[in-house]
Design a protein around this motif. Sequence first.
Motif, mmCIF file in Angstrom:
data_model
loop_
_atom_site.group_PDB
_atom_site.id
_atom_site.type_symbol
_atom_site.label_atom_id
_atom_site.label_comp_id
_atom_site.label_asym_id
_atom_site.label_seq_id
_atom_site.Cartn_x
_atom_site.Cartn_y
_atom_site.Cartn_z
ATOM 1 N N VAL A 76 0.851 -1.189 0.000
ATOM 2 C CA VAL A 76 0.000 0.000 0.000
ATOM 3 C C VAL A 76 0.887 1.238 0.000
ATOM 4 C CG1 VAL A 76 -1.699 1.298 1.336
ATOM 5 C CG2 VAL A 76 -1.826 -1.210 1.240
ATOM 6 N N PHE A 77 0.564 2.238 -0.816
ATOM 7 C CA PHE A 77 1.370 3.455 -0.843
ATOM 8 C C PHE A 77 0.545 4.725 -0.645
ATOM 9 C CE2 PHE A 77 0.082 2.647 -5.196
ATOM 10 C CZ PHE A 77 -0.230 3.903 -5.699
ATOM 11 N N ASN A 78 -0.785 4.594 -0.562
ATOM 12 C CA ASN A 78 -1.644 5.748 -0.307
ATOM 13 C C ASN A 78 -3.046 5.236 -0.020
ATOM 14 O OD1 ASN A 78 -2.585 8.461 -0.176
ATOM 15 N ND2 ASN A 78 -1.095 9.054 -1.738
ATOM 16 N N GLU A 79 -3.950 6.155 0.318
ATOM 17 C CA GLU A 79 -5.351 5.809 0.522
ATOM 18 C C GLU A 79 -6.174 6.531 -0.538
ATOM 19 O OE1 GLU A 79 -7.723 5.289 4.506
ATOM 20 O OE2 GLU A 79 -7.920 7.383 3.882
ATOM 21 N N PHE A 80 -7.082 5.798 -1.175
ATOM 22 C CA PHE A 80 -7.787 6.320 -2.335
ATOM 23 C C PHE A 80 -9.300 6.254 -2.153
ATOM 24 C CE2 PHE A 80 -3.735 4.603 -3.667
ATOM 25 C CZ PHE A 80 -3.197 5.637 -4.418
ATOM 26 N N GLN A 81 -9.977 7.207 -2.780
ATOM 27 C CA GLN A 81 -11.436 7.159 -2.840
ATOM 28 C C GLN A 81 -11.929 6.356 -4.044
ATOM 29 O OE1 GLN A 81 -9.934 10.459 -2.250
ATOM 30 N NE2 GLN A 81 -10.125 9.819 -0.119
ATOM 31 N N PHE A 82 -11.023 6.075 -4.978
ATOM 32 C CA PHE A 82 -11.417 5.406 -6.220
ATOM 33 C C PHE A 82 -10.218 4.634 -6.752
ATOM 34 C CE2 PHE A 82 -11.736 5.151 -10.810
ATOM 35 C CZ PHE A 82 -13.079 5.008 -11.106
ATOM 36 N N ILE A 83 -10.421 3.361 -7.026
ATOM 37 C CA ILE A 83 -9.382 2.543 -7.650
ATOM 38 C C ILE A 83 -9.967 1.853 -8.876
ATOM 39 C CG2 ILE A 83 -7.830 0.560 -7.416
ATOM 40 C CD1 ILE A 83 -7.676 1.120 -4.431
ATOM 41 N N SER A 84 -9.309 2.020 -9.992
ATOM 42 C CA SER A 84 -9.653 1.299 -11.209
ATOM 43 C C SER A 84 -8.554 0.290 -11.488
ATOM 44 C CB SER A 84 -9.798 2.265 -12.388
ATOM 45 O OG SER A 84 -10.015 1.546 -13.591
ATOM 46 N N CYS A 85 -8.927 -0.977 -11.498
ATOM 47 C CA CYS A 85 -7.980 -2.060 -11.816
ATOM 48 C C CYS A 85 -8.692 -2.964 -12.814
ATOM 49 C CB CYS A 85 -7.587 -2.806 -10.545
ATOM 50 S SG CYS A 85 -6.291 -4.050 -10.791
ATOM 51 N N ARG A 86 -8.817 -2.473 -14.022
ATOM 52 C CA ARG A 86 -9.640 -3.154 -15.024
ATOM 53 C C ARG A 86 -8.780 -3.974 -15.985
ATOM 54 N NH1 ARG A 86 -13.610 -0.508 -18.323
ATOM 55 N NH2 ARG A 86 -12.122 1.138 -18.879
ATOM 56 N N ASN A 87 -9.254 -5.180 -16.262
ATOM 57 C CA ASN A 87 -8.617 -6.076 -17.227
ATOM 58 C C ASN A 87 -7.168 -6.388 -16.839
ATOM 59 O OD1 ASN A 87 -10.981 -5.900 -19.011
ATOM 60 N ND2 ASN A 87 -10.295 -3.800 -19.359
ATOM 61 N N VAL A 88 -6.941 -6.518 -15.549
ATOM 62 C CA VAL A 88 -5.634 -6.906 -15.016
ATOM 63 C C VAL A 88 -5.723 -8.274 -14.356
ATOM 64 C CG1 VAL A 88 -3.822 -6.313 -13.359
ATOM 65 C CG2 VAL A 88 -4.942 -4.496 -14.670
ATOM 66 N N SER B 34 -10.174 3.936 0.890
ATOM 67 C CA SER B 34 -10.779 4.551 2.058
ATOM 68 C C SER B 34 -12.169 3.950 2.273
ATOM 69 C CB SER B 34 -10.888 6.066 1.869
ATOM 70 O OG SER B 34 -11.762 6.360 0.786
ATOM 71 N N MET B 35 -12.702 4.087 3.476
ATOM 72 C CA MET B 35 -14.062 3.618 3.711
ATOM 73 C C MET B 35 -15.024 4.324 2.771
ATOM 74 S SD MET B 35 -15.861 1.470 5.260
ATOM 75 C CE MET B 35 -14.612 0.875 6.399
ATOM 76 N N LEU B 36 -15.899 3.575 2.168
ATOM 77 C CA LEU B 36 -16.880 4.029 1.174
ATOM 78 C C LEU B 36 -16.233 4.394 -0.163
ATOM 79 C CD1 LEU B 36 -19.278 6.170 3.422
ATOM 80 C CD2 LEU B 36 -19.432 3.740 2.839
ATOM 81 N N GLY B 37 -14.961 4.010 -0.323
ATOM 82 C CA GLY B 37 -14.318 4.202 -1.611
ATOM 83 C C GLY B 37 -14.807 3.182 -2.627
ATOM 84 N N PHE B 38 -14.507 3.435 -3.899
ATOM 85 C CA PHE B 38 -15.025 2.621 -5.000
ATOM 86 C C PHE B 38 -13.906 1.825 -5.671
ATOM 87 C CE2 PHE B 38 -18.066 5.980 -4.371
ATOM 88 C CZ PHE B 38 -19.286 5.365 -4.553
ATOM 89 N N LEU B 39 -14.221 0.576 -5.991
ATOM 90 C CA LEU B 39 -13.312 -0.303 -6.715
ATOM 91 C C LEU B 39 -13.969 -0.694 -8.027
ATOM 92 C CD1 LEU B 39 -10.785 -2.140 -6.947
ATOM 93 C CD2 LEU B 39 -12.090 -3.896 -5.696
ATOM 94 N N CYS B 40 -13.244 -0.514 -9.127
ATOM 95 C CA CYS B 40 -13.779 -0.826 -10.455
ATOM 96 C C CYS B 40 -12.935 -1.911 -11.110
ATOM 97 C CB CYS B 40 -13.769 0.425 -11.331
ATOM 98 S SG CYS B 40 -14.684 1.819 -10.637
ATOM 99 N N LEU B 41 -13.603 -2.947 -11.594
ATOM 100 C CA LEU B 41 -12.949 -4.055 -12.278
ATOM 101 C C LEU B 41 -13.412 -4.119 -13.725
ATOM 102 C CD1 LEU B 41 -13.420 -6.796 -9.519
ATOM 103 C CD2 LEU B 41 -11.469 -5.254 -9.818
#
Length: 271
Positions: A202-214, A235-242
């Motif tokens: 982990v290198f930071n805290e994010f509100q949104f992470i996109s990790c698509r087609n990985v 972060s809590m209530l942050g979004f993860l996109c696949l």
Amino acid sequence: MNLLEYPDLEVLIMQIRNASGFDFSGYARPSLLRRASRYLTKNKLTLPQLISHLEPESDIVFDLMQEMTVNYSEMFRDPDFFIGVKSEVFTYLESYPGLRFWVAGCASGEEAFSLAILLKECGYLDRSLIYATDLNNKVLTAAREGVFTLSNVRTFSENYLLAHGQNSLSDYYHVSYNKAVISREIRKNIVFSLHDLTGDGVFNEFQFISCRNVMIYFTLELRQRVFRLLYESLSMLGFLCLGKRETLRYSGIEQNFRVVDTVLNIYQKIK
């Protein structure tokens, strides 16, 4: 036609690990086999010849690693995804004074630039910082330059329109020597850096992470490790996109998310 068999590939994976410290053992074998075979063909090498050159810190080690990682993307790839992010995610994030986004496995920067354009059109870019990471230094160098062929940009423009872009994509680049260069305004809030999802932390805290087609290139065990990293980076209530072919099922963390969109694979961290 593959020049290697699967036992050969295991030998090659071990040699790369010994020479570089990078471990491909968690990657799906069919993709690795195709890419390693292509590397041998392109460089007119046999497997013993290649292995004899795999010395620690040698150029050929890193050149082979670049070949064996996946680097294809498009701006506004899967236009409906960007429509969904705008309607289902950005409206939730609009009250945040500062926003941090992570595009993991960013390739040549196409998704990071797309996200920056979307943020610009929604009025959020000035209070946003996008971290775009990849383990392939060659594509990161290209990403920092933000230069694309005009034929690629035609595809990008079609995607942008399908994603309900507010303007013309040409508003965000200029043409120089028959190349399209992404504007400084779009690039200034993006930090491109090396990061290995399979080994780094982990290198930071994010509100949104996109990790698509990985994830589709990883084994189940490696996917579970990477999902844990992404979870700890949100972060809590942050979004993860696949990606559309990916899922949180069997990730080991699915109970910590609510499903925002089952088709687009957008999730929100709830615990």
